[in-house]
Design an enzyme around this catalytic site. Structure first.
Site, PDB file in Angstrom:
ATOM      1  N   HIS A   1       0.714  -1.200   0.144  1.00  0.00           N
ATOM      2  CA  HIS A   1       0.050   0.037   0.085  1.00  0.00           C
ATOM      3  C   HIS A   1       0.806   1.409  -0.207  1.00  0.00           C
ATOM      4  O   HIS A   1       0.356   2.097  -0.584  1.00  0.00           O
ATOM      5  CB  HIS A   1      -0.897   0.120   1.239  1.00  0.00           C
ATOM      6  CG  HIS A   1      -1.888  -1.068   1.320  1.00  0.00           C
ATOM      7  ND1 HIS A   1      -3.337  -0.554   1.072  1.00  0.00           N
ATOM      8  CD2 HIS A   1      -1.850  -2.295   1.010  1.00  0.00           C
ATOM      9  CE1 HIS A   1      -4.146  -1.526   1.151  1.00  0.00           C
ATOM     10  NE2 HIS A   1      -3.291  -2.811   0.858  1.00  0.00           N
TER      11      HIS A   1
ATOM     12  N   ASP B   1      -5.010   6.279   2.140  1.00  0.00           N
ATOM     13  CA  ASP B   1      -5.469   4.783   1.707  1.00  0.00           C
ATOM     14  C   ASP B   1      -6.834   4.461   1.973  1.00  0.00           C
ATOM     15  O   ASP B   1      -7.412   5.010   3.042  1.00  0.00           O
ATOM     16  CB  ASP B   1      -4.469   3.672   2.398  1.00  0.00           C
ATOM     17  CG  ASP B   1      -4.535   2.456   1.812  1.00  0.00           C
ATOM     18  OD1 ASP B   1      -3.869   2.341   0.955  1.00  0.00           O
ATOM     19  OD2 ASP B   1      -5.623   1.520   2.095  1.00  0.00           O
TER      20      ASP B   1
END
Length: 465
Positions: free
Chosen positions: A22, A113
């Protein structure tokens, strides 16, 4: 990518979920924003600071970072994601609130995120726009949104693992057997406060100011249109693939970490092979192959006769299996232990013709832009959706296996490894076409235009202050 500079010196915060898969794509997006003249502060936990180093050296004045503590927890395996998301919120929310309120030149926006949907509420308290960054594609995000709104139900999940779940509100109405449904979306946890927090956090992504995707318009156009209808506005930008292009200053060899086989050794071995003759096999940095999966894989590679690079994490008691395998295949293949390789550099080499992959989104994009045909063996999370996109909708991949439920026969897998190197197969032709489309998107095409529009809208917000 376009190098047009933003006239207004914007300062934004980038907050990745603290795992490499990520962090790296959001850092790649950060790199693009910095080359457009923005200032960015990246929020990172101590054990991930090293991932920032090449970016800090490339942008010494405009890139800053704030080190946040990592939660000191040991969640149960079946609830790891749920517990981690909530622990990050409980630990970081008050720290970030104080940091923003005391900063002499606070950021004008937060991009975080999609696992950190709770930052929408932080942004609301600070009266700032929050952008959700999706390291997955628009198809996978459409599936996640559908499952969050209407959690899949199975009255007998322990016995009926093949119970079919249909998502008729998602374009092309995908269906999944129960065992492919990620645990965080199942109704099994409905009375659990961690599950409820995670679900609400994910739903917050769709009421945030905007969503930014590491994808490109022509890859998933029907799903981008769908998401724009779902959120009720057009602040949905596809700016990818946000990968380093050839000659980029962010080094490909050390991207994300060090390999157990040095990059120069890998490149020397690849340089000695014939064009389009090598299969690259990798299941990402987190998947640990089971003994059965490993045995099928190494038997298939041995029997196929293909040249290959295998990058894998294996159970502790299976190290001897890999060692015996290396002895059997000799110079025909290279084995990288530990699951981390200079993947972008490998895939872009002229001799790599196909890619056996777990279908993590980063790997999908790296495979697509390299123009190699993919063999799909998804293991979990959004990977089953990504494989569906590659095989059935885009026609650039061949289905090889599915998790631990559909492990291929070693003879069949060996056949597929050979077939995947056939240049005239339709999947190979389509892979080259999509590679050209992806490169066009980030060289003055749709992704560049979306990135410019995103920065323009952020600049407009800055002017209103």
């Amino acid at each position: 990518m376009s190098t047009t500079k933003s006239k207004t010196k914007l300062h934004i915060v980038a907050y990745p979920y603290p795992t490499a898969g990520h962090i790296i794509p959001l850092l790649d997006l950060t790199h693009l924003l910095l080359t457009h003249g923005l200032n960015v502060t990246v929020l990172v936990t101590p054990n991930n600071v090293h991932l920032l180093e090449p970016y800090l050296s490339t942008h010494p004045s405009s890139l800053k970072h704030l080190v946040l503590p990592a939660p000191d927890i040991t969640p149960p395996p079946h609830k790891r994601l749920l517990v981690n998301v909530r622990a990050l919120r409980d630990l970081h929310y008050p720290i970030l609130l104080q940091w923003f309120q005391s900063h002499p030149s606070p950021p004008v926006a937060i991009i975080s995120d999609f696992f950190l949907g709770w930052t929408h509420h932080l942004a609301c308290e600070l009266k700032l726009p929050r952008l959700c960054f999706s390291p997955s594609g628009a198809f996978a995000m459409s599936v996640a949104f559908s499952m969050c709104c209407d959690p899949p139900k199975n009255n007998d999940p322990d016995e009926d693992i093949n119970f079919l779940i249909s998502l008729p509100k998602v374009p092309n109405s995908p269906t999944y057997p129960w065992w492919q449904i990620p645990p965080q979306y199942r109704n099994e946890f409905e009375a659990d406060p961690d599950w409820e927090f995670y679900r609400n956090s994910m739903l917050a992504n769709f009421v945030s100011w905007g969503i930014v995707f590491n994808s490109f318009a022509n890859l998933e156009s029907v799903y981008f249109d769908h998401l724009k209808r779902e959120v009720g506005h057009n602040r949905v930008w596809a700016v990818g693939p946000v990968l380093p292009l050839e000659g980029d200053l962010i080094g490909l060899a050390t991207r994300g970490g060090a390999s157990s086989v040095p990059c120069h050794e890998l490149m020397t071995w690849l340089d000695a092979q014939l064009d389009h003759s090598v299969v690259y096999v990798c299941f990402g940095s987190r998947v640990v192959l089971t003994s059965k999966q490993l045995n099928v894989l190494v038997t298939a590679l041995e029997c196929s006769g293909v040249h290959f690079i295998l990058c894998a994490r294996v159970p502790d008691d299976q190290g001897s299996t890999l060692n015996r395998f290396k002895d059997c295949v000799g110079d025909r293949g290279l084995v990288i232990k530990g699951g981390w390789a200079p993947q972008v550099a490998i895939l872009r080499h002229r001799v790599v013709g196909s890619f056996l992959t777990h279908c993590g989104w980063n790997s999908v994009l790296e495979g697509l832009i390299s123009g190699v045909v993919m063999l799909t063996w998804p293991m979990g999370a959004d990977q089953f959706t990504n494989a569906l996109l590659l095989v059935d909708q885009l026609g650039v991949a061949i289905r090889a296996g599915e998790g631990t439920e559909n492990i291929p026969n070693s003879n069949e897998l060996a056949r597929l490894l050979v077939v995947s190197l056939d240049k005239i197969k339709p999947q190979n032709v389509r892979a080259k076409e999509l590679s050209d489309v992806a490169l066009s998107a980030v060289k003055g095409g749709s992704s560049d235009k979306d990135l410019d529009e995103l920065i323009k809208q952020l600049a407009d917000i800055k002017k209103l202050e």
